[in-house]
Design a protein around this motif. Sequence first.
Motif, short mmCIF file in Angstrom:
data_model
loop_
_atom_site.label_atom_id
_atom_site.label_comp_id
_atom_site.label_asym_id
_atom_site.label_seq_id
_atom_site.Cartn_x
_atom_site.Cartn_y
_atom_site.Cartn_z
N ILE A 1 -2.79 7.36 -3.06
CA ILE A 1 -3.27 6.64 -4.24
C ILE A 1 -4.76 6.38 -4.14
O ILE A 1 -5.52 6.60 -5.09
N ALA A 2 -5.20 5.92 -2.95
CA ALA A 2 -6.62 5.60 -2.76
C ALA A 2 -7.48 6.83 -3.04
O ALA A 2 -8.52 6.74 -3.69
N ALA B 1 -7.60 -0.37 7.21
CA ALA B 1 -7.24 -1.22 6.07
C ALA B 1 -5.88 -0.80 5.52
O ALA B 1 -5.03 -1.64 5.21
N VAL B 2 -5.67 0.52 5.43
CA VAL B 2 -4.38 1.03 4.97
C VAL B 2 -3.27 0.52 5.88
O VAL B 2 -2.23 0.05 5.43
N HIS B 3 -3.54 0.56 7.18
CA HIS B 3 -2.54 0.13 8.16
C HIS B 3 -2.22 -1.36 7.99
O HIS B 3 -1.06 -1.76 8.00
N GLU B 4 -3.25 -2.17 7.81
CA GLU B 4 -3.03 -3.61 7.65
C GLU B 4 -2.22 -3.90 6.38
O GLU B 4 -1.34 -4.76 6.38
N ILE B 5 -2.54 -3.19 5.32
CA ILE B 5 -1.80 -3.40 4.06
C ILE B 5 -0.34 -3.02 4.25
O ILE B 5 0.57 -3.75 3.86
N ILE C 1 1.16 -1.65 -2.96
CA ILE C 1 0.23 -1.17 -3.98
C ILE C 1 -0.51 -2.35 -4.64
O ILE C 1 -1.69 -2.24 -4.97
N SER C 2 0.17 -3.49 -4.79
CA SER C 2 -0.52 -4.68 -5.32
C SER C 2 -1.66 -5.10 -4.41
O SER C 2 -2.74 -5.47 -4.88
N LYS D 1 -9.14 -3.25 -3.98
CA LYS D 1 -10.05 -2.48 -4.83
C LYS D 1 -10.99 -3.42 -5.58
O LYS D 1 -12.19 -3.20 -5.65
N THR D 2 -10.41 -4.50 -6.11
CA THR D 2 -11.21 -5.46 -6.87
C THR D 2 -12.12 -6.29 -5.95
O THR D 2 -13.27 -6.53 -6.27
#
Length: 625
Positions: free
Chosen positions: A187-188, A199-203, A215-216, A222-223
């Motif tokens: 998605i990114a 960051a992906v890993h933490e999410i 995804i939220s 992103k914001t």
Amino acid sequence: MALYREWRPLTFDQVVEQEHIVGPLKQAVISGDIAHAYLFTGTRGTGKTTMAKILARAVNCLQPQAGNPCNTCEICRGILDGTLLDVAEIDAASNNSVDNIRQITEEIVFLPTKAKYKVYIIDEVHMLSSGAFNALLKTLEEPPAHVIFILATTEPQRIPATILSRCQRFDFRRITLGGLSRRLRQIAQQEQIKIDDDAVHEIALLADGAMRDAISLLDQAKTSFPEGATGADILSMTGQVSRSFLAELAEHLCQGEAMAVLQQVDQLLAQGQDMVRFAHNLAAFYRDLLVCAVVRDSRKPSETTLTELVHANSEDLARMQTVAARYRQEDLIRYIRQLAELLSDLRWSTNPRTLLELSLLKLMAPTAAEPAGVQLSAAAAAGAAGSRNQPVTANPSSAAALQREATAPAPPDRTDGLAGAVAAAVLETDPGPVPIAELKPAAANARPLTEHLPPLPQPGPQAGVASAAAPGSASAAPAPAAAPLSPDLAREAAQRAKEGQDRWPEILERLRQQDMFSYLFARRAQVEAEADLLVLYFAKQEKANYNVFTTSRGQEPLLRAVRETLGHPLRLAFRVREQAGPRPDSERSETEAGLAWLNRLTQAAQALGIPVDRSEAEPEEEQKS
Ligand SMILES: [Zn+2]
């Protein structure tokens, strides 16, 4: 449009994981062997409704492709934009009456207007009233050939067995870290969101198996970080402390470097960190260190075991192994215990900083030469002086049980659970009256981990477990019943609790918007109204989630969300039980029948105004607020 809506899969092939569901459903579409009722169960955010919508299109598509809907034909487009009325989505949370279901049963006698099948997707189906279930059952007994029901629920144990037996059931699994990470990266990339692997890993870690939450969080990142998000950014966005900071602190602690420790606390405050949240992060970090130590000392250590049990990136993991090597297992256990005390003490504290500093200094205090057992009781005694609820830690038998656990390479979630076992105590945050008499016995009732019992009454062996683990301890006694209310008040209170249960999705949604931290843990609970209580059940293997609600940091946002959603406060209780999720098939029917019977009995008693105490039937740790 929210990112997670935009990225909702449109075909079976786009669904992440859930192969055990995708495969059979595609095959059914290809062979035309369609069932008339499906039941999709699983925790929030695992894709039940998405899958239901894909299936609704696939069975009706004019040109399906290997079982997938084409999403371009007239029918698919009609379903996608909601203009084709043959496919209906009903939210049972707000349409739970007999009349709602009768309306459906009356219209299903007519053939579909354009599609091949009329499809009814009933979301949160466990919310239907018993009358509505009965009406639905009549239809499911003799369904017209052109009708398909897809029932979705997070709580299959609340569905009557008669309905269950007429559905083809699919249990959705939580999505793996790898599955979440791959999707997030995809998605990114496509949305040109700048975000690094860390960051992906933490999410993915925070999302805990729920794609929607993952995804939220990506959307939020992103914001918040248009220039690009790092792992540290994600941690700060959700109010967590980085593992390297914790590793540094752990090193200072084990070397007795008091000044450096205090400087780190100062740094935390300068960053505006919440002390309770930090204490929770630190306790969780020591849990991970303990796992590193257990794996290190086990006979067959393997890298795979460790990466499965400790979710951290490889750099952090290497650092944690180095730090863990400086500690003995018994010291790590002592740290976790004392941090759990700290967590429970922080609830009462008006000066969290001082309390945190004191506790950290106290952690360094005992010398390494002392036997661990002595350290434990000394620490417990020291803690008792400054705290209001210590009977648990002072209990020598639970300390002994703890020691036994520590020496065997036990599954790590049990040691993780220490925090809760120690911290479990009654809270008084609810503005409503809590009888003082209730406070003490419940605190004494907190059990060491060896005493977790299965959720059904099985007289013989259970009593054995409890007494064997802690002979003569107060913990074997049943939990005290709440002070009886007058019948009218009890009925009203029970109705309010029931309302809380029915509107739980709303409460959760409000919590998500108001406090991500509390939400991430609360969503793992199964919620049940019991007399005047709304009880949040956490699975034993997810005790870390429960631990959050032993703190005011975890509780207060939830209490607020409850109050604001319902318009009045509600008494909440937090409990741990054997397993909160779907059980394996072999156990299911028997346990469910037993529970259903027990529920009916409880309801009948409540209707007569008889106070019911089910704590013996469902023994678990409890704390009330
Ligand atoms: Zn189509």
